[in-house]
Enzyme design. Structure first.
Site, PDB file in Angstrom:
ATOM      1  N   GLN A 153       0.837  -1.205   0.000  1.00 31.54           N
ATOM      2  CA  GLN A 153       0.000   0.000   0.000  1.00 31.54           C
ATOM      3  C   GLN A 153       0.869   1.250   0.000  1.00 31.54           C
ATOM      4  O   GLN A 153       1.947   1.243   0.579  1.00 31.54           O
ATOM      5  CB  GLN A 153      -0.850   0.048   1.276  1.00 31.54           C
ATOM      6  CG  GLN A 153      -1.884  -1.034   1.388  1.00 31.54           C
ATOM      7  CD  GLN A 153      -2.518  -1.017   2.765  1.00 31.54           C
ATOM      8  OE1 GLN A 153      -1.824  -0.977   3.785  1.00 31.54           O
ATOM      9  NE2 GLN A 153      -3.838  -1.040   2.811  1.00 31.54           N
TER      10      GLN A 153
ATOM     11  N   HIS B 165       0.013   7.540   7.611  1.00 32.95           N
ATOM     12  CA  HIS B 165      -0.702   7.845   8.852  1.00 32.95           C
ATOM     13  C   HIS B 165      -0.331   9.236   9.306  1.00 32.95           C
ATOM     14  O   HIS B 165       0.848   9.573   9.361  1.00 32.95           O
ATOM     15  CB  HIS B 165      -0.375   6.814   9.925  1.00 32.95           C
ATOM     16  CG  HIS B 165      -0.902   5.461   9.576  1.00 32.95           C
ATOM     17  ND1 HIS B 165      -0.120   4.494   8.986  1.00 32.95           N
ATOM     18  CD2 HIS B 165      -2.148   4.939   9.662  1.00 32.95           C
ATOM     19  CE1 HIS B 165      -0.871   3.425   8.745  1.00 32.95           C
ATOM     20  NE2 HIS B 165      -2.101   3.660   9.141  1.00 32.95           N
TER      21      HIS B 165
ATOM     22  N   HIS C 177      -5.768   7.424   8.919  1.00 32.91           N
ATOM     23  CA  HIS C 177      -5.213   6.405   8.014  1.00 32.91           C
ATOM     24  C   HIS C 177      -5.567   6.861   6.606  1.00 32.91           C
ATOM     25  O   HIS C 177      -6.721   7.167   6.339  1.00 32.91           O
ATOM     26  CB  HIS C 177      -5.870   5.047   8.213  1.00 32.91           C
ATOM     27  CG  HIS C 177      -5.860   4.545   9.616  1.00 32.91           C
ATOM     28  ND1 HIS C 177      -5.004   3.556  10.045  1.00 32.91           N
ATOM     29  CD2 HIS C 177      -6.607   4.871  10.686  1.00 32.91           C
ATOM     30  CE1 HIS C 177      -5.245   3.291  11.319  1.00 32.91           C
ATOM     31  NE2 HIS C 177      -6.214   4.077  11.735  1.00 32.91           N
TER      32      HIS C 177
HETATM   33 ZN   LIG Z   1      -3.697   2.507   8.963  1.00 29.48          ZN
END
Ligand SMILES: [Zn+2]
Ligand SMILES: [Zn+2]
Length: 639
Positions: free
Chosen positions: A384, A388, A514
């Site tokens: 990914q 954050h 997130h």
């Molecule tokens: Zn996360």
């Protein structure tokens, strides 16, 4: 006297309770003809009924036609019945089971002694057409449960009898009949089979009774149905396009990657595919760098104790790959968040450090069932562009505005211009006070408003620990892919003991945002391949240029051209084989190379190249510098 209120607020009175069809007839002949069903009541209390349904008391009524989503669903549902009717006509020994509506169509499961063949499917579809043209009235009757069980048993329909037996005793069930065929059904149904015109059977596949592999295998026939001929054709065209663009096929043909039985759901990237991967990663790395993110890297395997604290070990364990060493249990990380919290916790953080943004190309593993895997789009191991943001409640809004702007720029650079925005709000089961949720939901909505984005709410769809924005992109053939998320989290940082020193000197838990823009790089590259039908824009293409010599004599010149381009950072390959130039051009065109440079005696003498761009465009002869200028222009415009 019965009073019926229509959606426009007007009212109609009837001396006797009217049917839905009778109400429709008072509105207009066109609507009476188009009526598929009625919707009685509004909002959560609304229920759908047949056009033959008699309305006994005052009610609000809307006439449902194939222009409504509900109408289309009724068409599809009714076509599933028509399919069963046709199968029973042609194969009387077949037993019917269930036939639900699915996205774009329906399926129906049959118990039959052998799989249906493509020829069977064609015959069934033809039979459906015949039965539809008979325009048989569909009628409804209601039976007590036990009578319905006995009725289906007498027909030899053991599966139907079993389904009805599982309904609590004392209840009634409704049956719908068209011609010789009667089926258990909650309804509503189209008034007659003549309403079913635009359908097609798609395929047949095995499916276990009640989805349990210990049960017998049934034959599942899939079909699609639409309100108009145009819509049906458009849908079939879309499928054909999707088939042509299938990233699994293109991945093989363009030699980008493969999947292998030795590692189900994990991708083997070939040199060309890995080049594309790196382009995406390097692009996203620059995005991190230029937008205040600090890139970090956490470990792949973490102790069970950490996953217990985050709740994963309890709730998510079967989706994690686990391992052990020296009597300690570990899990391969399914997400990167806890690692970032552990990095945040090193040293004392103050309010002056916030917002603190970490970014990682975080490799995650999730133990998905092999049945759900799909090429590189649904895999067990993926990376990914995970980030954050540790911040205060007050900073959520500003961070979301900046993030949305960033995401739009990134998507545009990759060739996507249409984005759908949704704000998912508080679910019933949640943590955190209503005041905090109010603030977070408002911040998310406000950030989209400030960004000039139209958005929809998904009430109750947020996570238990906070609301989120979902960003879905639309591809070249109208399919939707949810890639980006911005998720507010009041919980996890606190669970792992992260805190910062506030201006007042007290210790507080930071809010954690997130966020991912492309999401899984594997999936995103799959989407890119399908979006561009394999013809990736020059900035992403594995080879941007191939230099092809007309004869072996010109090979040294071709090689020197390639070398010069390579020095300028161009991804270039040469084709110096002793093959006809037409053959070489065809081969590299099939490989969807953005530019092919052809060089022969004339080009060598003049220090030029003959340029062919993808899509068989002859750009003529250019000086090498001229071509480099053209290429850099192309790269700068990205799309
Ligand atoms: Zn996360
Ligand atoms: Zn039905």
């Amino acid at each position: 006297m019965v009073s019926i209120e229509l959606p426009d607020g007007s009212k109609r009175s009837f001396d006797l309770p009217p049917t839905v069809a009778e109400v429709a007839a008072t509105i207009g002949a066109g609507l009476a003809k188009a009526a598929l069903a009625g919707r009685i009541g509004t909002g959560a209390d609304a229920r759908l009924v047949d056009t033959s349904h008699r309305i006994e008391g005052d009610a609000r009524l809307a006439i449902v036609t194939d222009k409504d989503a509900e109408g289309l669903e009724i068409l599809r549902h009714s076509t599933a019945h028509l399919l069963a009717y046709a199968v029973k006509s042609l194969f009387p020994e077949a037993q019917v089971t269930i036939g639900p509506v699915i996205e774009n169509g329906f399926f129906y499961d049959f118990a039959y002694k052998r799989p249906f063949t493509p020829e069977d499917l064609a015959a069934i579809e033809q039979k459906m057409g015949e039965l539809a043209r008979l325009d048989e009235t569909v009628s409804r009757r209601v039976l007590p449960r036990d009578e319905a069980v006995a009725w289906f048993k007498s027909l030899g329909e053991d599966y139907k009898a079993e389904i009805i037996s599982s309904i609590p005793p004392g209840q009634e069930v409704s049956l719908y009949r068209e011609g010789a065929f009667e089926d258990l059904c909650r309804g509503p149904h189209v008034p007659s089979t003549g309403r079913l015109k635009h359908f097609k059977l798609m395929k047949v596949a095995g499916a276990y009774w009640r989805g349990d592999h210990n049960n017998e295998m049934l034959q599942r026939i899939y079909g699609t149905a639409w309100a108009t001929k145009d819509e049906l054709q458009q849908y079939l065209h879309r499928l054909e396009e999707a088939e042509k663009r299938d990233h699994r096929r293109l991945g093989r043909e363009l030699d980008l990657f493969h999947l292998d039985e030795h590692a189900p759901g994990l991708v083997f990237w070939h040199p060309k595919g890995w080049t594309v991967w790196q382009q995406v990663e390097q692009y996203m790395r620059a995005v991190y760098r230029d937008n205040g993110y600090l890139e970090v890297k956490g470990p792949q395997i973490l102790d069970k104790g950490l996953w217990e604290k985050t709740g994963h070990w309890d709730k998510y364990r079967e989706n994690m790959f686990t391992t052990e060493s020296e009597k300690r249990d570990y899990a391969l990380k399914p997400m990167n968040c806890p690692g970032h919290i552990l990095i945040f916790k090193q040293g004392i953080k103050s309010y002056r450090d916030l917002p603190l943004r970490y970014g990682e190309f975080g490799q995650c593993h999730r133990n998905e069932p092999t049945g759900g895997l799909h090429g590189i789009m649904r895999v067990r191991g993926f990376t990914q562009d995970d980030g954050h943001i540790f911040c205060t409640e007050e900073q959520i809004l500003e961070e979301c505005v900046a993030y949305t702007a960033l995401l739009r720029r990134v998507y545009a650079d990759f060739g996507f211009s249409e984005i759908i925005y949704k704000v998912a709000t508080r679910p019933d089961a949640r943590i955190g006070s209503d005041a905090i949720w109010d603030k977070a939901e408002q911040a998310l909505s406000e950030s989209l408003r400030r960004s000039g984005c139209d958005f929809k709410l998904s009430p109750g769809e947020g996570a238990f620990y906070g609301p989120k924005i979902e960003y879905t992109l639309k591809d070249a053939i109208g399919r939707e892919w949810q890639c980006g998320t911005m998720q507010v989290d009041f919980s996890m940082a606190g669970l792992l003991g992260a805190e910062y020193v506030a201006e007042t000197g007290e210790r507080r838990t930071p809010v954690m945002l997130h966020r991912a823009i492309v999401g899984s790089l594997e999936r995103f590259i799959g989407i890119l391949i399908e979006q561009h039908a394999g013809a990736l824009p020059a900035w992403l293409a594995p080879h941007q240029v191939v230099v092809a010599s007309i004869t072996e004599e010109h090979a040294p010149y071709a090689a020197s051209v390639a070398k010069m381009l390579q020095k300028q950072g161009v991804r270039v390959a040469t084709d110096l084989r002793n093959e006809k130039i037409g053959y070489k051009i065809r081969e590299h065109s099939v490989q969807k190379v953005p530019y092919i440079l052809v060089v022969g005696g004339k080009e060598q003498a003049d220090g030029t190249v003959a340029v062919r761009a993808r899509g068989n465009q002859d750009l003529g002869v250019m000086q090498l510098e001229g071509f480099v200028a053209k290429l850099s222009q192309d790269l700068a415009s990205r799309r």
